[in-house]
Design a protein around this motif. Sequence first.
Motif, PDB file in Angstrom:
ATOM      1  N   GLU A  97      56.385  14.944  -5.675  1.00 48.87           N
ATOM      2  CA  GLU A  97      55.482  15.282  -4.564  1.00 48.87           C
ATOM      3  C   GLU A  97      54.545  16.426  -4.923  1.00 48.87           C
ATOM      4  O   GLU A  97      53.389  16.453  -4.522  1.00 48.87           O
ATOM      5  CB  GLU A  97      56.300  15.651  -3.315  1.00 48.87           C
ATOM      6  CG  GLU A  97      56.881  14.455  -2.596  1.00 48.87           C
ATOM      7  CD  GLU A  97      57.729  14.859  -1.408  1.00 48.87           C
ATOM      8  OE1 GLU A  97      57.654  14.175  -0.377  1.00 48.87           O
ATOM      9  OE2 GLU A  97      58.471  15.864  -1.508  1.00 48.87           O
ATOM     10  N   MET A 100      51.883  14.898  -6.678  1.00 49.52           N
ATOM     11  CA  MET A 100      51.099  14.070  -5.749  1.00 49.52           C
ATOM     12  C   MET A 100      50.113  14.932  -4.963  1.00 49.52           C
ATOM     13  O   MET A 100      48.988  14.516  -4.698  1.00 49.52           O
ATOM     14  CB  MET A 100      52.029  13.300  -4.806  1.00 49.52           C
ATOM     15  CG  MET A 100      52.777  12.160  -5.490  1.00 49.52           C
ATOM     16  SD  MET A 100      54.052  11.420  -4.452  1.00 49.52           S
ATOM     17  CE  MET A 100      53.101  10.245  -3.493  1.00 49.52           C
ATOM     18  N   ASN A 125      49.780   5.553  -1.275  1.00 48.70           N
ATOM     19  CA  ASN A 125      50.957   6.343  -1.631  1.00 48.70           C
ATOM     20  C   ASN A 125      51.582   5.836  -2.921  1.00 48.70           C
ATOM     21  O   ASN A 125      51.973   6.624  -3.779  1.00 48.70           O
ATOM     22  CB  ASN A 125      52.004   6.236  -0.517  1.00 48.70           C
ATOM     23  CG  ASN A 125      52.098   7.514   0.283  1.00 48.70           C
ATOM     24  OD1 ASN A 125      51.497   8.525  -0.083  1.00 48.70           O
ATOM     25  ND2 ASN A 125      52.852   7.479   1.358  1.00 48.70           N
ATOM     26  N   THR A 128      49.354   6.801  -5.848  1.00 45.68           N
ATOM     27  CA  THR A 128      49.441   8.228  -6.140  1.00 45.68           C
ATOM     28  C   THR A 128      50.752   8.554  -6.832  1.00 45.68           C
ATOM     29  O   THR A 128      50.800   9.314  -7.793  1.00 45.68           O
ATOM     30  CB  THR A 128      49.323   9.050  -4.843  1.00 45.68           C
ATOM     31  OG1 THR A 128      48.128   8.690  -4.187  1.00 45.68           O
ATOM     32  CG2 THR A 128      49.307  10.532  -5.142  1.00 45.68           C
ATOM     33  N   ARG A 129      51.813   7.946  -6.342  1.00 45.39           N
ATOM     34  CA  ARG A 129      53.116   8.218  -6.945  1.00 45.39           C
ATOM     35  C   ARG A 129      53.155   7.742  -8.392  1.00 45.39           C
ATOM     36  O   ARG A 129      53.680   8.437  -9.266  1.00 45.39           O
ATOM     37  CB  ARG A 129      54.233   7.542  -6.138  1.00 45.39           C
ATOM     38  CG  ARG A 129      55.606   7.852  -6.687  1.00 45.39           C
ATOM     39  CD  ARG A 129      56.721   7.299  -5.825  1.00 45.39           C
ATOM     40  NE  ARG A 129      57.964   7.197  -6.585  1.00 45.39           N
ATOM     41  CZ  ARG A 129      58.844   8.170  -6.698  1.00 45.39           C
ATOM     42  NH1 ARG A 129      58.637   9.309  -6.093  1.00 45.39           N
ATOM     43  NH2 ARG A 129      59.943   8.001  -7.405  1.00 45.39           N
TER      44      ARG A 129
ATOM     45  N   MET B   1      61.884   8.624  -2.959  1.00 46.19           N
ATOM     46  CA  MET B   1      61.053   7.786  -2.086  1.00 46.19           C
ATOM     47  C   MET B   1      61.951   6.833  -1.306  1.00 46.19           C
ATOM     48  O   MET B   1      61.901   6.763  -0.098  1.00 46.19           O
ATOM     49  CB  MET B   1      60.074   7.001  -2.960  1.00 46.19           C
ATOM     50  CG  MET B   1      58.889   6.500  -2.184  1.00 46.19           C
ATOM     51  SD  MET B   1      57.664   7.812  -1.993  1.00 46.19           S
ATOM     52  CE  MET B   1      56.254   6.831  -1.532  1.00 46.19           C
ATOM     53  N   GLU B 180      54.845  11.318   5.037  1.00 42.70           N
ATOM     54  CA  GLU B 180      54.624  10.724   3.716  1.00 42.70           C
ATOM     55  C   GLU B 180      53.193  10.260   3.547  1.00 42.70           C
ATOM     56  O   GLU B 180      52.947   9.115   3.181  1.00 42.70           O
ATOM     57  CB  GLU B 180      55.562   9.528   3.553  1.00 42.70           C
ATOM     58  CG  GLU B 180      56.999   9.921   3.477  1.00 42.70           C
ATOM     59  CD  GLU B 180      57.463   9.921   2.036  1.00 42.70           C
ATOM     60  OE1 GLU B 180      56.916   9.151   1.227  1.00 42.70           O
ATOM     61  OE2 GLU B 180      58.365  10.698   1.727  1.00 42.70           O
ATOM     62  N   THR B 181      52.265  11.131   3.878  1.00 45.18           N
ATOM     63  CA  THR B 181      50.855  10.803   3.696  1.00 45.18           C
ATOM     64  C   THR B 181      50.183  12.019   3.059  1.00 45.18           C
ATOM     65  O   THR B 181      50.771  13.104   3.031  1.00 45.18           O
ATOM     66  CB  THR B 181      50.157  10.528   5.044  1.00 45.18           C
ATOM     67  OG1 THR B 181      50.188  11.749   5.810  1.00 45.18           O
ATOM     68  CG2 THR B 181      50.842   9.425   5.813  1.00 45.18           C
ATOM     69  N   PRO B 182      48.968  11.859   2.555  1.00 48.94           N
ATOM     70  CA  PRO B 182      48.274  13.022   1.994  1.00 48.94           C
ATOM     71  C   PRO B 182      48.228  14.178   2.989  1.00 48.94           C
ATOM     72  O   PRO B 182      48.411  15.334   2.614  1.00 48.94           O
ATOM     73  CB  PRO B 182      46.871  12.494   1.711  1.00 48.94           C
ATOM     74  CG  PRO B 182      47.058  11.041   1.494  1.00 48.94           C
ATOM     75  CD  PRO B 182      48.182  10.629   2.400  1.00 48.94           C
ATOM     76  N   ARG B 185      51.724  15.762   3.220  1.00 52.63           N
ATOM     77  CA  ARG B 185      51.994  16.526   1.999  1.00 52.63           C
ATOM     78  C   ARG B 185      51.174  17.809   1.975  1.00 52.63           C
ATOM     79  O   ARG B 185      51.652  18.854   1.537  1.00 52.63           O
ATOM     80  CB  ARG B 185      51.698  15.670   0.764  1.00 52.63           C
ATOM     81  CG  ARG B 185      52.803  14.681   0.437  1.00 52.63           C
ATOM     82  CD  ARG B 185      52.604  14.057  -0.929  1.00 52.63           C
ATOM     83  NE  ARG B 185      51.444  13.176  -0.992  1.00 52.63           N
ATOM     84  CZ  ARG B 185      51.476  11.882  -0.677  1.00 52.63           C
ATOM     85  NH1 ARG B 185      52.613  11.329  -0.302  1.00 52.63           N
ATOM     86  NH2 ARG B 185      50.388  11.141  -0.747  1.00 52.63           N
ATOM     87  N   ARG B 188      52.976  20.344   4.112  1.00 50.22           N
ATOM     88  CA  ARG B 188      54.153  20.936   3.479  1.00 50.22           C
ATOM     89  C   ARG B 188      53.760  21.820   2.307  1.00 50.22           C
ATOM     90  O   ARG B 188      54.387  22.833   2.039  1.00 50.22           O
ATOM     91  CB  ARG B 188      55.115  19.824   3.035  1.00 50.22           C
ATOM     92  CG  ARG B 188      55.835  19.193   4.235  1.00 50.22           C
ATOM     93  CD  ARG B 188      56.844  18.179   3.797  1.00 50.22           C
ATOM     94  NE  ARG B 188      56.215  16.940   3.350  1.00 50.22           N
ATOM     95  CZ  ARG B 188      56.709  16.163   2.397  1.00 50.22           C
ATOM     96  NH1 ARG B 188      57.819  16.507   1.778  1.00 50.22           N
ATOM     97  NH2 ARG B 188      56.095  15.059   2.062  1.00 50.22           N
TER      98      ARG B 188
END
Lengths: 260, 315, 290
Positions: A97, A100, A125, A128-129, B1, B180-182, B185, B188
């Motif tokens: 992450e 990411m 997603n 990107t991962r 994930m 769980e998206t840009p 993220r 966070r």
Amino acid sequence: MIILEATDIGISFGGVKAVDGVSFSVGPGQILSIIGPNGAGKTTLFNVVSGVYTAGRGAIRLSGEDVTGLAPHRLAERGLSRTFQNLQIFQRMTACENVMVGRHLRERCSLLPALFRTPSVTRQNRETRAAALALLEDVGLKDAADIPAGSLPYGACKRLEIARALAAEPRVLLLDEPAAGCNAVETEEIDHLIRQVADRGVAVVLVEHDMKLVMKISDRILVLERGRPLVEGTPREVRDDPRVLEAYLGQHGAREAARA
Amino acid sequence: MRVLANQRFLTLAILAVVIAVLPFVFPSSYYFRVASLVWVSALAAVGLNILMGQAGQVSLGHAAFFGIGAYAVAIGPAHLGIPSWAALLIGALLSAVLAYLVGRPILRLKGHYLAIATLGLGVLVALVITTESSWTGGPDGMPVERLTLFGWRVSGSSTWYWVTGGLLLVGTWIALNLDETPTGRAFRALHDSEVAAQVVGVDVARFKLQAFVIAAVYASLAGSALAFMNGFINPDQAGFLHSVELVTMVVLGGLGSVLGSIVGAAVLITLPQALTVFQEYEHLLLGLIIIVAMIFMRNGIVPSLSSLLVRKARS
Amino acid sequence: MAEFLQFLFSGLTVGAVYALVALGFTLIYNASGVVNFAQGEFVMLGGMVTVFAAAAGIPLLLAALIAIAAAVAIGLLLHRLAIEPARGASAVTLIIITIGASILLRGLAAIVFDKQFHKLPAFTGDTPIDIMGAAVQPQSFWVLGGTAVVVLALYVFLEHTITGKAVLATAANRLAARLVGINTTTIMALAFGGSAAIGAIAGILVTPITLTSYDVGTLLALKGFAAAMLGGMGNPVGAVVGGLLLGLLEAFGAGYLSSTYKDAFAFLVILIVLFAAPQGLFGRRVVERV
Ligand SMILES: Nc1ncnc2c1ncn2[C@@H]1O[C@H](COP(=O)(O)OP(=O)(O)O)[C@@H](O)[C@H]1O
Ligand SMILES: [Mg+2]
């Protein structure tokens, strides 16, 4: 050709001039190293160039555009990326992450699709991962992808920061002591990685204490002492300069440099 | 994930099952009321958790937005002739606009300065509500017209149980999506290191503002729902103590954990109900429980319990 | 002019109380990094214990001393039982703990005392003193004088005693203080005790003017917090100036603009100041080191 150019940078804290009249420039594919004793102002210079601190004086140009005083994220949009000497990783996020987030500018980031988790969000997603995992592999952290970054050892965090910075696909990369805390093998790997990055046409500015690495890898070296530029030249010129030997390489560095 | 996807599913599944099953064990309509109260508060807490748990920005004035939502559905129909459902949307919009306007300067502040600024915002909104009594009924509060949707008059405690439960489920789903998206993220990331987020291109001010506006809208909708449900509203809902209650729900449940916010709300709402048997000792016990819980589960109930479970499973 | 003076005196009087609350905040904040939302409860305890002790026939001065002692005991207990066990917890967690303590103390006061409003007799009578047309309650001078004495005593303690210097050292750098052998736990206990005493004194001084009840603490804590912020968190001089400023603002705002929005001015000004100077009026601007 010059991509990043800093002219006559100066900043002081409570009257102490941390950086005073420093200029440098780098072109695509070049590696410029900035060295100097602790407290010489290397990190502060990075902070000014990347927009984290506001310079007291001087100008910064990126690809010919005057970017003096722009916020860090604006500079990132223009292709500048960096790592930190004192780790700034996202502790509560996994290693993957972290990287990411480095792809932030490469992602579409509108709020509504995110709230409703549209298929395009899920697809992005995944992409990107995948990109992040590839970068983690480059720095040797593939196995740590899903581990919280806060529980990684120091050397791994250093490399994680490099991967995160690279994820933004920068044109200029500032690395602040990337090999600190790494063993000989890891240092070798980082050496390799920096080379690769430069070969792809990225301009690299490197602050590093490992003289062997610096002498081997740099196109040019700028030596700072107490915030002021002391010498600038090729590794050979710098190594042979008596002022540098006196100011910095005087102690243990001289021996290392001689061996390099 | 994989693990995270499962966690997301697990949270939603647990919540859905609990909402569906509870009515079978409720002995009286009083329980429906208390549970609805939990769902409404949890909705506000889940939103606040996006701001506090994800983006790491404290708000000690969030009840202001709760109050705006509540008074919008009270004042709109009563004084302006706006239909209830439209008043609900207008309340949410007003909250979003206020959060957007005030958020920009406020969110530049850090730590305790941010705390006092949000607190000030909350106190000001509560003061306006208390003082403008020709509109709001002042300290005594005012009645709220029942919500009517396509001719269906929403009333009765079991009806509101399902409506608020459904709202919470949707709110939880959206909060989990965001993670769980840009955008999630970015939230966070700036929580852990603003400077690192900035140098990879995250416009920190913009994302803090987004989190603030989202949290404000959640609170506003929760406030509207509570007003409809109770048919009555008073300024306490916008007051400092309610703000504190919301923050406590989020922190007690576990900062950053969506399930935690819901659990925190459940504890903080049901506890005083249970404690009313102690009558005058109610506040004393409430304060005591908050202190003890924060000392012994400083990471919050859900994270503390889940790490305990993980440790058990390992050994 | 008379009106202006009237507002000035009432503003300074209320401001002095805010200043004392802010000073209590600052003392604890400096020693421990904790923002203590139960600070207002110390003020409440000072007033309530004095009222009830006096009602039981104890002479006023002795009753006041009992009240201060009670507040100090509660302050020490708060530190020992709620703050010390949570050492190392996050700032928000600590804030919530002190809010929990404030709810608990309020609940306790409602049980031990009651939920009524109470008044103390003014220390030296109720006959207003005429100052160029403004009628000033004698008690106002007690509040102002008492505040000055407390501020002065605190100053002398911090600057001229070994223990006081240890408090300052701890405030400047807790880790360094511990390394040079200062017992920071004792310093923190001292801060909680001292802060409780200051709060209680404020409560005793002002109760003859503003009345007291079990729940006066919350608003006082908010205003005191605002005052401390206004001056710049952690700066004792800033706390006192911030408190006085806030009191004056309220008095003039209520007098000349709107008395119904009296409580709003404090927070409005806080927002404006923080927008313009994010570190408060007297807070030093520091560049966060990266
Ligand atoms: N945010 C800051 N506030 C005060 N002084 C600072 C700050 N950042 C750097 N300095 C000072 O600037 C000088 C240069 O430090 P730095 O750039 O970290 O040196 P280097 O990276 O070369 O070891 C030091 O004296 C340091 O104390
Ligand atoms: Mg450095």
